[in-house]
Design a protein around this motif. Structure first.
Motif, PDB file in Angstrom:
ATOM      1  N   SER A 128     -60.017   0.163  46.303  1.00  0.00           N
ATOM      2  CA  SER A 128     -60.299   0.921  45.087  1.00  0.00           C
ATOM      3  C   SER A 128     -61.717   1.476  45.148  1.00  0.00           C
ATOM      4  CB  SER A 128     -60.158   0.022  43.851  1.00  0.00           C
ATOM      5  OG  SER A 128     -60.491   0.723  42.669  1.00  0.00           O
ATOM      6  N   GLU A 129     -61.945   2.537  44.389  1.00  0.00           N
ATOM      7  CA  GLU A 129     -63.297   3.040  44.204  1.00  0.00           C
ATOM      8  C   GLU A 129     -63.972   2.359  43.012  1.00  0.00           C
ATOM      9  OE1 GLU A 129     -63.233   7.250  43.913  1.00  0.00           O
ATOM     10  OE2 GLU A 129     -62.554   7.557  45.984  1.00  0.00           O
ATOM     11  N   ASP A 130     -63.216   1.527  42.333  1.00  0.00           N
ATOM     12  CA  ASP A 130     -63.728   0.814  41.164  1.00  0.00           C
ATOM     13  C   ASP A 130     -64.094  -0.619  41.558  1.00  0.00           C
ATOM     14  OD1 ASP A 130     -64.306  -0.362  38.762  1.00  0.00           O
ATOM     15  OD2 ASP A 130     -62.304  -0.119  37.901  1.00  0.00           O
ATOM     16  N   PRO A 131     -65.367  -0.967  41.615  1.00  0.00           N
ATOM     17  CA  PRO A 131     -65.758  -2.327  41.990  1.00  0.00           C
ATOM     18  C   PRO A 131     -65.129  -3.398  41.115  1.00  0.00           C
ATOM     19  CG  PRO A 131     -67.677  -0.880  42.025  1.00  0.00           C
ATOM     20  CD  PRO A 131     -66.542  -0.100  41.407  1.00  0.00           C
ATOM     21  N   GLN A 132     -64.895  -3.074  39.851  1.00  0.00           N
ATOM     22  CA  GLN A 132     -64.316  -4.060  38.953  1.00  0.00           C
ATOM     23  C   GLN A 132     -62.886  -4.402  39.365  1.00  0.00           C
ATOM     24  OE1 GLN A 132     -66.206  -5.552  36.435  1.00  0.00           O
ATOM     25  NE2 GLN A 132     -64.473  -6.986  36.498  1.00  0.00           N
ATOM     26  N   ALA A 133     -62.124  -3.403  39.812  1.00  0.00           N
ATOM     27  CA  ALA A 133     -60.757  -3.649  40.268  1.00  0.00           C
ATOM     28  C   ALA A 133     -60.748  -4.514  41.518  1.00  0.00           C
ATOM     29  CB  ALA A 133     -60.056  -2.316  40.540  1.00  0.00           C
ATOM     30  N   VAL A 134     -61.713  -4.285  42.411  1.00  0.00           N
ATOM     31  CA  VAL A 134     -61.831  -5.120  43.608  1.00  0.00           C
ATOM     32  C   VAL A 134     -62.179  -6.549  43.213  1.00  0.00           C
ATOM     33  CG1 VAL A 134     -63.166  -5.482  45.734  1.00  0.00           C
ATOM     34  CG2 VAL A 134     -62.442  -3.171  45.081  1.00  0.00           C
ATOM     35  N   VAL A 147     -64.856  -8.391  51.749  1.00  0.00           N
ATOM     36  CA  VAL A 147     -65.000  -7.085  51.115  1.00  0.00           C
ATOM     37  C   VAL A 147     -65.745  -6.187  52.085  1.00  0.00           C
ATOM     38  CG1 VAL A 147     -65.969  -5.803  49.176  1.00  0.00           C
ATOM     39  CG2 VAL A 147     -64.995  -8.068  48.798  1.00  0.00           C
ATOM     40  N   LYS A 148     -65.236  -4.966  52.262  1.00  0.00           N
ATOM     41  CA  LYS A 148     -65.831  -4.039  53.227  1.00  0.00           C
ATOM     42  C   LYS A 148     -65.591  -2.607  52.755  1.00  0.00           C
ATOM     43  CE  LYS A 148     -62.830  -5.639  56.265  1.00  0.00           C
ATOM     44  NZ  LYS A 148     -62.069  -5.887  57.525  1.00  0.00           N
ATOM     45  N   PRO A 149     -66.345  -1.637  53.288  1.00  0.00           N
ATOM     46  CA  PRO A 149     -66.056  -0.236  52.997  1.00  0.00           C
ATOM     47  C   PRO A 149     -64.740   0.174  53.639  1.00  0.00           C
ATOM     48  CG  PRO A 149     -68.286  -0.504  53.882  1.00  0.00           C
ATOM     49  CD  PRO A 149     -67.563  -1.784  54.115  1.00  0.00           C
ATOM     50  N   VAL A 150     -64.004   1.076  53.000  1.00  0.00           N
ATOM     51  CA  VAL A 150     -62.704   1.493  53.525  1.00  0.00           C
ATOM     52  C   VAL A 150     -62.843   2.253  54.832  1.00  0.00           C
ATOM     53  CG1 VAL A 150     -60.759   3.062  53.122  1.00  0.00           C
ATOM     54  CG2 VAL A 150     -61.480   1.482  51.333  1.00  0.00           C
ATOM     55  N   ALA A 156     -70.097  -2.684  59.454  1.00  0.00           N
ATOM     56  CA  ALA A 156     -70.984  -2.295  58.369  1.00  0.00           C
ATOM     57  C   ALA A 156     -70.617  -2.956  57.055  1.00  0.00           C
ATOM     58  CB  ALA A 156     -70.966  -0.774  58.204  1.00  0.00           C
ATOM     59  N   SER A 157     -71.575  -3.683  56.482  1.00  0.00           N
ATOM     60  CA  SER A 157     -71.472  -4.211  55.124  1.00  0.00           C
ATOM     61  C   SER A 157     -70.262  -5.110  54.894  1.00  0.00           C
ATOM     62  CB  SER A 157     -71.453  -3.055  54.112  1.00  0.00           C
ATOM     63  OG  SER A 157     -72.598  -2.254  54.241  1.00  0.00           O
ATOM     64  N   VAL A 158     -69.713  -5.727  55.929  1.00  0.00           N
ATOM     65  CA  VAL A 158     -68.594  -6.649  55.769  1.00  0.00           C
ATOM     66  C   VAL A 158     -69.127  -7.954  55.189  1.00  0.00           C
ATOM     67  CG1 VAL A 158     -66.704  -7.846  56.910  1.00  0.00           C
ATOM     68  CG2 VAL A 158     -67.417  -5.586  57.714  1.00  0.00           C
ATOM     69  N   THR A 159     -68.580  -8.373  54.051  1.00  0.00           N
ATOM     70  CA  THR A 159     -69.139  -9.506  53.314  1.00  0.00           C
ATOM     71  C   THR A 159     -68.062 -10.510  52.957  1.00  0.00           C
ATOM     72  OG1 THR A 159     -70.733  -7.958  52.330  1.00  0.00           O
ATOM     73  CG2 THR A 159     -70.573 -10.153  51.339  1.00  0.00           C
ATOM     74  N   LEU A 160     -68.334 -11.787  53.191  1.00  0.00           N
ATOM     75  CA  LEU A 160     -67.441 -12.867  52.769  1.00  0.00           C
ATOM     76  C   LEU A 160     -67.804 -13.254  51.341  1.00  0.00           C
ATOM     77  CD1 LEU A 160     -65.244 -14.929  53.665  1.00  0.00           C
ATOM     78  CD2 LEU A 160     -67.115 -16.473  54.269  1.00  0.00           C
ATOM     79  N   VAL A 161     -66.808 -13.250  50.453  1.00  0.00           N
ATOM     80  CA  VAL A 161     -67.079 -13.530  49.044  1.00  0.00           C
ATOM     81  C   VAL A 161     -66.107 -14.570  48.524  1.00  0.00           C
ATOM     82  CG1 VAL A 161     -67.981 -11.203  48.626  1.00  0.00           C
ATOM     83  CG2 VAL A 161     -65.556 -11.670  48.243  1.00  0.00           C
ATOM     84  N   ALA A 162     -66.543 -15.267  47.500  1.00  0.00           N
ATOM     85  CA  ALA A 162     -65.702 -16.239  46.800  1.00  0.00           C
ATOM     86  C   ALA A 162     -65.852 -15.969  45.307  1.00  0.00           C
ATOM     87  CB  ALA A 162     -66.118 -17.665  47.136  1.00  0.00           C
ATOM     88  N   GLY A 163     -64.814 -15.424  44.708  1.00  0.00           N
ATOM     89  CA  GLY A 163     -64.867 -15.166  43.282  1.00  0.00           C
ATOM     90  C   GLY A 163     -65.240 -13.740  42.942  1.00  0.00           C
ATOM     91  N   ALA A 169     -70.867  -7.973  43.288  1.00  0.00           N
ATOM     92  CA  ALA A 169     -72.198  -7.792  43.869  1.00  0.00           C
ATOM     93  C   ALA A 169     -72.115  -7.127  45.242  1.00  0.00           C
ATOM     94  CB  ALA A 169     -72.909  -9.141  43.974  1.00  0.00           C
ATOM     95  N   ALA A 170     -71.105  -7.500  46.026  1.00  0.00           N
ATOM     96  CA  ALA A 170     -70.938  -6.900  47.355  1.00  0.00           C
ATOM     97  C   ALA A 170     -70.645  -5.413  47.245  1.00  0.00           C
ATOM     98  CB  ALA A 170     -69.825  -7.612  48.119  1.00  0.00           C
ATOM     99  N   CYS A 171     -69.780  -5.042  46.315  1.00  0.00           N
ATOM    100  CA  CYS A 171     -69.454  -3.632  46.125  1.00  0.00           C
ATOM    101  C   CYS A 171     -70.676  -2.834  45.677  1.00  0.00           C
ATOM    102  CB  CYS A 171     -68.323  -3.469  45.110  1.00  0.00           C
ATOM    103  SG  CYS A 171     -66.705  -4.014  45.685  1.00  0.00           S
ATOM    104  N   GLU A 172     -71.451  -3.402  44.774  1.00  0.00           N
ATOM    105  CA  GLU A 172     -72.646  -2.706  44.296  1.00  0.00           C
ATOM    106  C   GLU A 172     -73.646  -2.521  45.428  1.00  0.00           C
ATOM    107  OE1 GLU A 172     -72.886  -1.155  41.632  1.00  0.00           O
ATOM    108  OE2 GLU A 172     -71.107  -1.929  40.625  1.00  0.00           O
ATOM    109  N   ALA A 173     -73.781  -3.524  46.300  1.00  0.00           N
ATOM    110  CA  ALA A 173     -74.674  -3.389  47.449  1.00  0.00           C
ATOM    111  C   ALA A 173     -74.194  -2.279  48.383  1.00  0.00           C
ATOM    112  CB  ALA A 173     -74.769  -4.719  48.200  1.00  0.00           C
ATOM    113  N   MET A 174     -72.881  -2.162  48.563  1.00  0.00           N
ATOM    114  CA  MET A 174     -72.329  -1.092  49.407  1.00  0.00           C
ATOM    115  C   MET A 174     -72.561   0.277  48.778  1.00  0.00           C
ATOM    116  SD  MET A 174     -68.739  -2.701  50.738  1.00  0.00           S
ATOM    117  CE  MET A 174     -68.621  -4.488  50.710  1.00  0.00           C
ATOM    118  N   ARG A 175     -72.470   0.338  47.465  1.00  0.00           N
ATOM    119  CA  ARG A 175     -72.734   1.603  46.774  1.00  0.00           C
ATOM    120  C   ARG A 175     -74.157   2.076  47.046  1.00  0.00           C
ATOM    121  NH1 ARG A 175     -70.180   1.915  40.649  1.00  0.00           N
ATOM    122  NH2 ARG A 175     -68.260   3.006  41.258  1.00  0.00           N
ATOM    123  N   GLU A 176     -75.094   1.151  47.068  1.00  0.00           N
ATOM    124  CA  GLU A 176     -76.484   1.503  47.334  1.00  0.00           C
ATOM    125  C   GLU A 176     -76.654   2.056  48.746  1.00  0.00           C
ATOM    126  OE1 GLU A 176     -78.860  -1.899  46.535  1.00  0.00           O
ATOM    127  OE2 GLU A 176     -78.406  -1.919  44.375  1.00  0.00           O
TER     128      GLU A 176
END
Length: 411
Positions: A128-134, A147-150, A156-163, A169-176
């Motif tokens: 999704s382009e919506d971080p909230q949906a992700v 979580v990663k860019p499509v 690049a920016s591949v992040t392991l997340v829990a919750g 936060a990972a999506c917002e960092a990718m947006r930057e």
């Protein structure tokens, strides 16, 4: 007028010197269009133009077609130019991976959907382009997610997340960092390999396995690659498991499902307890010096095969490998701090029997923090030999020396 065959290359990326040297040695006249890669190869080709031919830059295909007049083939070494290359080849009636396959190579979400539609393994995911949906998808999963860019490559920016909070936060960092579309998927446990394959007429005709080592559980940046000669993988090793754990059949299925016509394929796979599961597939040669490792251990030059595919020529013969190498590897130097010196190869390689090259990437004055992608590597060492344990040990020693001499703290 020159009678040498002409090859047009759209985008190169990093660590591609071997490709241009090989093509020159084979008598190809190469034109390079690349105005974005950090590494520069302008001095290694006959003609070079600093154009931005990345897929997202909407390059002028008519202008590229005019530039390509008289060329017998068009290819790319860059993840970011796969669609442009296929579109231009189609316009010119030249061989390529195919436009559909190239579009899939740039869209991790669609890769998973197409694989699943053809009955091939896939992972639970949401794009999704919506971080909230992700974040909502991750929050509804029982375990950790990635979580990663499509559309990005290079880890690049591949992040392991829990919750959900960590996913947001990972999506917002990718947006930057300029990313606009995000993919969340279940985290797969098990070793990761890549499968390098030469595809001709929609069929895999040559292949090899690359064993991978990443930095750690929370950082998916690849630190080391190893390639073993055919039949030389130790029983029970990752390489032996990959050769006998359904990876060739998976690759064949994906090539058919994605409609790959003529290409060098770089397929990344996780070897899980439920069998091999594809991570992503590209229709260009692997980076990170993997073609050099394949050449040393398999006697097959992927760059020569790429040029032959692009120009519609017969496959090249195997290369001679007289040095007795049964395993080849590259290890990347990852560190933090400010580069204060130059790690001379003579000092890095002293006393190491298997390490043959040491390249410092970070120039004096550059500061390194926590790595985000492949561009955060400070350098690398590369080697080959007959004893895997010796090679692994000496690659690690070489990287430690390189980081120390450059003034960086190892990670």
């Amino acid at each position: 007028m020159s009678e040498r065959p002409k090859l047009l290359v759209l985008g190169a990326g990093n660590q591609r010197e071997r490709a241009f040297h090989r093509w020159a040695a084979d008598g190809l006249e190469v034109t390079l269009v690349d105005g974005f890669s950090y590494a520069r190869y302008d001095h290694l080709v006959e003609r070079s133009f600093p154009g931005d031919v990345r897929d997202g830059a909407a390059p002028d295909l008519a202008a590229l077609a005019a530039l390509a007049a008289g060329h017998q083939g068009v290819t790319t070494l860059s993840d970011e130019c796969q669609i442009t290359t296929a579109l231009l080849a189609e316009r010119l009636g030249l061989p390529s991976a195919g436009v559909g396959a190239a579009r899939l190579a740039r869209d991790k979400r669609r890769q998973r959907e197409v694989a699943a539609a053809h009955g091939l393994p896939s992972v639970a995911h949401h794009a999704s382009e919506d971080p909230q949906a992700v974040a909502e998808f991750v929050g509804g999963r029982p375990g950790p997610c990635v979580v990663k860019p499509v559309g990005a490559g290079g880890s690049a920016s591949v992040t392991l997340v829990a919750g959900a909070d960590e996913a947001l936060a990972a999506c917002e960092a990718m947006r930057e960092r300029g990313h606009r579309s995000f993919l969340a998927e279940e985290f797969l446990t098990g070793p990761e390999i890549s499968y390098e394959a030469v595809v001709r007429g929609g069929r895999v005709v040559l292949a090899s396995v690359t064993e991978k080592e990443v930095v750690g559980a929370g950082c998916f940046l690849e630190r080391r690659h190893l390639v073993t000669a055919p039949g030389k993988a130790a029983p029970g090793s990752v390489g032996e498991r990959a050769a006998n754990d359904g990876v060739p059949a998976l690759a064949d299925g994906l090539v058919r499902a994605f409609g790959v016509a003529d290409a060098i394929v770089h397929l990344e796979v996780k070897l899980t307890d439920r069998g091999p599961v594809p991570v992503e597939m590209a229709v260009r040669p692997a980076g990170d010096c993997i073609p050099e490792l394949v050449e040393r251990t398999h006697g097959r030059d992927l760059y020569r095969h790429a040029a032959a595919l692009a120009t519609g020529r017969e496959a090249p013969g195997d290369e001679r490998t007289d040095d007795g190498a049964t395993v080849a590897g590259v290890r990347f130097s990852l560190g933090t701090g400010r580069v204060t010196g130059y790690a001379r190869p003579a000092d890095v390689l002293q006393g190491l029997a298997t390490v043959r090259a040491a390249v410092q990437i970070g120039q004096v004055g550059r500061t390194y923090g926590e790595p985000v992608g492949n561009w955060d590597r400070a350098g690398y060492v590369l080697g080959w030999g007959a004893d895997r344990a010796v090679l692994e040990r000496e690659l690690a020693i070489g990287c430690d020396r390189q980081l120390s001499l450059a003034g960086l703290k190892g990670r």
